[in-house]
Design a protein around this motif. Structure first.
Motif, PDB file in Angstrom:
ATOM      1  N   ALA A 248       0.722  -1.284   0.001  1.00  0.00           N
ATOM      2  CA  ALA A 248       0.044   0.041   0.153  1.00  0.00           C
ATOM      3  C   ALA A 248       0.884   1.248  -0.017  1.00  0.00           C
ATOM      4  CB  ALA A 248      -0.736   0.046   1.305  1.00  0.00           C
ATOM      5  N   ALA A 249       2.200   1.180   0.601  1.00  0.00           N
ATOM      6  CA  ALA A 249       3.051   2.447   0.667  1.00  0.00           C
ATOM      7  C   ALA A 249       3.369   2.570  -0.715  1.00  0.00           C
ATOM      8  CB  ALA A 249       4.012   2.124   1.546  1.00  0.00           C
ATOM      9  N   ASP A 296      -5.819  -2.409   1.637  1.00  0.00           N
ATOM     10  CA  ASP A 296      -4.888  -1.392   0.973  1.00  0.00           C
ATOM     11  C   ASP A 296      -6.060  -0.218   0.880  1.00  0.00           C
ATOM     12  OD1 ASP A 296      -3.017  -2.805   0.732  1.00  0.00           O
ATOM     13  OD2 ASP A 296      -3.789  -3.777  -1.002  1.00  0.00           O
ATOM     14  N   MET A 297      -7.261  -0.560   0.457  1.00  0.00           N
ATOM     15  CA  MET A 297      -8.281   0.652   0.415  1.00  0.00           C
ATOM     16  C   MET A 297      -8.390   1.432   1.615  1.00  0.00           C
ATOM     17  SD  MET A 297      -9.686   0.593  -2.780  1.00  0.00           S
ATOM     18  CE  MET A 297      -8.150   0.074  -3.668  1.00  0.00           C
ATOM     19  N   ALA A 349     -14.733  10.369   1.232  1.00  0.00           N
ATOM     20  CA  ALA A 349     -14.862  10.648   0.053  1.00  0.00           C
ATOM     21  C   ALA A 349     -13.930  10.388  -0.826  1.00  0.00           C
ATOM     22  CB  ALA A 349     -15.144  11.989  -0.164  1.00  0.00           C
ATOM     23  N   PHE A 350     -12.614  10.304  -0.406  1.00  0.00           N
ATOM     24  CA  PHE A 350     -11.347   9.810  -0.944  1.00  0.00           C
ATOM     25  C   PHE A 350     -11.622   8.242  -1.339  1.00  0.00           C
ATOM     26  CE2 PHE A 350      -7.347   7.788  -1.394  1.00  0.00           C
ATOM     27  CZ  PHE A 350      -6.497   8.765  -1.997  1.00  0.00           C
ATOM     28  N   GLU A 351     -12.121   7.295   0.074  1.00  0.00           N
ATOM     29  CA  GLU A 351     -12.104   5.931  -0.249  1.00  0.00           C
ATOM     30  C   GLU A 351     -13.007   5.740  -1.260  1.00  0.00           C
ATOM     31  OE1 GLU A 351     -12.587   2.068   2.497  1.00  0.00           O
ATOM     32  OE2 GLU A 351     -11.955   3.909   3.290  1.00  0.00           O
ATOM     33  N   ARG A 352     -14.314   6.402  -1.167  1.00  0.00           N
ATOM     34  CA  ARG A 352     -15.375   6.028  -2.081  1.00  0.00           C
ATOM     35  C   ARG A 352     -14.786   5.918  -3.678  1.00  0.00           C
ATOM     36  NH1 ARG A 352     -18.536   8.701   1.985  1.00  0.00           N
ATOM     37  NH2 ARG A 352     -20.076   7.335   3.106  1.00  0.00           N
ATOM     38  N   PHE A 360     -13.925  -1.752  -6.491  1.00  0.00           N
ATOM     39  CA  PHE A 360     -14.048  -2.487  -5.194  1.00  0.00           C
ATOM     40  C   PHE A 360     -15.449  -2.435  -5.033  1.00  0.00           C
ATOM     41  CE2 PHE A 360      -9.767  -3.336  -5.051  1.00  0.00           C
ATOM     42  CZ  PHE A 360      -9.327  -4.116  -3.805  1.00  0.00           C
ATOM     43  N   PRO A 361     -15.836  -3.168  -3.805  1.00  0.00           N
ATOM     44  CA  PRO A 361     -17.336  -2.899  -3.330  1.00  0.00           C
ATOM     45  C   PRO A 361     -17.109  -1.560  -2.440  1.00  0.00           C
ATOM     46  CG  PRO A 361     -16.360  -5.272  -2.817  1.00  0.00           C
ATOM     47  CD  PRO A 361     -15.256  -4.425  -3.539  1.00  0.00           C
TER      48      PRO A 361
END
Length: 798
Positions: A248-249, A296-297, A349-352, A360-361
């Motif tokens: 993820a980094a 990671d998400m 909002a970033f993750e969405r 992704f789900p």
């Protein structure tokens, strides 16, 4: 002033004459040199004079404080990449005159440095290309970085765990340096990132996937085709920051390092939206080559913010501590501007957006404080009504919105977990990892229909029929229980030549046109002349009660009436279709011998036994099949709901004679029935039930559940009756235990109260006064205790 020596790279700065001497004596090369920008080492481009060698090479003189094993790490990694993925556009190691990939050289000032040479990669650094990359270009860059990490998988080197200034795991050492940021608001923003890193990010890092990473994929280290309209990747360079860390980094560094290339965002009102949209494209490209995971998400936003907080401190500290040196190409203001923009967009909002970009789900809040806004939920409700119709599909005052699940838990967008005691589709628990892996692996290999020969369907048919009676050896695959029941009825009519059938008076068997007629449990369904309904064998509220003699025979005698009426109407009896758990009747305690007595009458009338195991099968009643619990013999068994643990799959199992005649005369074919992915899901469900001994678990935990319910009945007079087998239980509520008066209103209120206590249940029966409990077979005593406590509170509130 805090100690900042670890931020001083103390770069080698040797003159051209010495470097040319090293080139000639170590590599046998002459040419012209040009100094290249480098943060820690000294690097020069060499335009080679002699033929037979690459036209250009790069000579790197490592920092004197850098151990030679770190250089060995870099050259060994490049050799590994060349072997693992020869087409990757990364530098190739050039051996010296003695065949070594690197060596230690003493310079005129006495300093000793490791030196190595690399091939020159064509193209220009993205940061110097003079253009803004397109969406496609950002995805291509992300994919190239993902491909690089894929090539590095499995590579190990003893020096891989070294630390350097940009290591996320060591980020907290920058906390004491934030004073170098002059503006108070900027400093607070940076400090808040380090606080979250200490609290949330660093504890999460060890659980993430880890391997050797490039760790510096920014716009200076990604090369693109010069002059091209789209930024085709021609090289990834500078392996000086190779380190062992979380994948993820790598994605966070790439998102941050590539997203703003070629654009000036400062002062632009849409700065944040434009920035994160570019980050999504880089991440989606990476995901296409090196698939990301849920963890990671969930951490990428924090890592991107942390990268910018570190950049702001490092740049400001170096400018303050070493003003005479050009150590960092980026200004602190640029990193801080990105950090403010990211914070304005927000983690949710970033993750969405990231999830949408990578398919992704949908994002699901993990804490109540992150709950979705009601106006957003209202928008979804309105959209559902517009796009999917205004039908009511929920029990509650407001529809529940779930986006994640695991085991017996459903996770709602209000940030809470709900215990699922109603939904019997996920028989082995929501999203069981073995089942989901089987689905994904098969989908990646082959997903097609049964027109073709493939092994997974045959393996599943063999395993499934082996769990049934010896005469049931042939399978026909469809997509749902409704379709399975529809096909079973077609088979019965064909084989018997009759047109009439018997069902329970409040049965439910599906939603196809014919199966709705077989489902008088629907409020708007009346039985047509070719169907007859039997009185429910309910010893609690039926016409004959528990304790009366010959109870089973009294209820079974109603089949004589139904058969006679079908004969009188000229339809005859083709079949008796029975849900072995009588779920729509509220899971009554069917008297022992009842189903065998009805079967005897049906067979004498020339009919078949169609045992609907959609709700009662796969261990639900404490053994594999519900009809066997009653001692009945089936001619046709139908399955749906839990067969694929949520993946669409229905099965009709019967004798070879019945199936072959049906296929010969009806020619039925289901495009998706028995497709490879569905059969892989079915096989995995059987694996889990067997390997985790879930039927025995269901017997044990189901008995505990009913014992606890009966104990609760001593405190709550509303509980009239508790019954069930295995992991299916009915709880009937009455306002008067003597009269057994249905508690309709109270039961309806109870569903809402249970929801507020974060437990999901459903009602059943003609009076809707019965809780029908069908939790997954993986339910444990702790889940029962949670359910009982919620029911106790809810009943007290009534």
């Amino acid at each position: 002033m805090p100690d900042m020596r670890f931020l001083d790279p103390n770069q080698p700065q040797h003159g051209a004459a010495e470097l040319l001497h090293v080139l000639e004596t170590v590599y046998g090369v002459r040419g012209e040199i040009r100094h290249l920008r480098s943060e820690r080492d000294q690097a020069v481009r060499v335009d080679v004079e002699a033929p037979g060698t690459p036209a250009r090479i790069v000579l790197k003189i490592s920092n004197r404080e850098q151990a030679e094993d770190i250089v060995d790490l870099q050259t060994a990694a490049l050799r590994h990449i060349e072997s693992a993925d020869p087409g990757l556009p990364v530098p190739r190691v050039i051996a010296d005159l003695e065949g070594r990939d690197h060596r230690s050289v003493t310079f005129a000032n006495g300093d000793r440095h490791a030196v190595h040479a690399l091939s020159w990669q064509p193209g220009a650094p993205l940061a110097q290309s003079g253009r803004v990359p397109t969406s496609a270009a950002r995805r291509e860059i992300g994919a190239a970085i993902g491909r690089l990490d894929r090539a590095l998988q499995g590579f190990f080197h003893p020096a891989a765990a070294h630390e350097h200034a940009w290591d996320f795991a060591a980020c907290l050492r920058f906390r004491e340096l934030t004073a170098v940021i002059a503006d108070g608001a900027d400093r607070l923003a940076v400090e808040s990132v380090f606080e979250r890193a200490a609290d949330k990010v660093l504890p999460a890092l060890p659980a993430l996937r880890r391997q050797l990473l490039h760790h510096d994929a920014n716009a200076d280290n990604v090369l693109v085709a010069a002059g091209a309209a789209a930024a085709g990747v021609t090289g990834i360079i500078d392996f000086g920051d190779l380190t062992f860390g979380a994948l993820a980094a790598e994605v966070a560094i790439a998102c941050d390092g590539i997203a703003g290339a070629g654009e000036t965002f400062d002062g632009n009102e849409s700065f944040g939206d434009t920035l994160v949209a570019a980050m999504y494209e880089v991440a989606a490209g990476y995901d296409s080559a090196m698939p990301l995971e849920e963890a990671d998400m969930e951490i990428l936003y924090d890592l991107v913010c942390l990268r910018n907080a570190m950049a702001a401190v490092i740049a400001a500290a170096r400018r303050q501590g070493f003003p005479e040196r050009d150590l960092h190409p980026e200004s602190p203001a640029h990193a801080i501007a990105r950090l403010h923009a990211l914070r304005a967009v927000g983690r949710d909002a970033f993750e969405r957006g990231l999830r949408r970009a990578c398919r992704f789900p949908v994002y699901c809040p993990r804490l109540p404080e992150d709950a979705a806004a009601l106006d957003e939920e209202d928008r979804l409700i309105a959209t559902r009504a517009r796009r999917m119709g205004k039908h009511a599909t929920h029990f509650y005052e407001r529809p529940m919105h779930f986006e994640r699940a695991r085991g017996p838990w459903l996770y709602a967008t209000d940030g809470h977990a709900y215990l699922d005691c109603y939904n019997n589709v996920p028989q082995v628990g929501h999203c069981h990892p073995h089942v989901t892996r089987a689905i994904a692996r098969q989908a990646a290999a082959l997903n097609t229909n049964t027109r073709y020969l493939y092994s997974v369907a045959l393996e599943y048919a063999d395993r499934l029929t082996a769990k049934l009676a010896p005469q049931l050896t042939a399978c026909l695959f469809v997509n749902s229980g409704s379709e399975a029941n529809d096909v079973a009825w077609q088979m019965a009519r064909l084989v018997t030549g009759r047109q009439g059938a018997i069902v329970m008076e409040d049965a439910y068997h599906g939603v196809t046109d014919v199966m709705r007629r077989f489902s008088p449990g629907h409020p708007d369904v009346a039985l047509p002349p070719f169907l007859k309904g039997l009185v429910v064998p309910d010893p609690y509220r039926g016409p004959w009660r528990a304790g009366e003699p010959d109870l089973a025979e009294k209820y079974a005698a109603d089949a004589d009436r139904a058969i006679a009426e079908l004969d009188a109407s000229g339809h005859g009896t083709a079949a008796f279709m029975i849900d072995s758990a009588l779920c729509s009747s509220g899971v009554p305690s069917v008297p022992d011998g009842y189903l065998r007595a009805v079967e005897t009458r049906v067979r004498a009338a020339g009919g078949l036994m169609i045992c609907d195991e959609v709700q009662s099968g796969f261990g639900r009643m404490g053994q594999w099949w519900g009809h066997e619990h009653h001692g009945a013999r089936a001619d046709i068994v139908t399955m749906g709901k839990p067969v694929g643990n949520g993946h669409p799959l229905g099965v009709v199992v019967t004798t070879q004679e019945i199936l072959n005649r049906f296929i010969d005369e009806v020619h039925l074919f289901s495009t998706f029935g028995g497709n490879t992915v569905a059969c892989a899901a079915g096989n995995a469900v059987l694996d889990v039930i067997e390997n985790e001994d879930l039927i025995e678990n269901g017997r044990r935990v189901g008995a505990y559940l009913r014992d606890e319910l009966r104990a609760l009945a001593s405190r709550h007079a509303l509980i009239g009756d508790v019954r069930g087998h295995g992991m299916i239980t009915g709880v009937e509520f009455v306002t008067d235990r003597g009269e057994r008066t249905p508690a309709r209103t109270e039961t309806r209120r109870l569903l809402e109260l249970m929801r507020r206590n974060r437990v999901l249940v459903g009602s059943e029966g003609r009076d809707a006064n019965i809780l029908k409990l069908r939790p997954c077979l993986a339910f444990e005593r702790e889940h029962v205790d949670r359910f009982i406590a919620a029911l106790d509170r809810s009943l007290a509130a009534l």
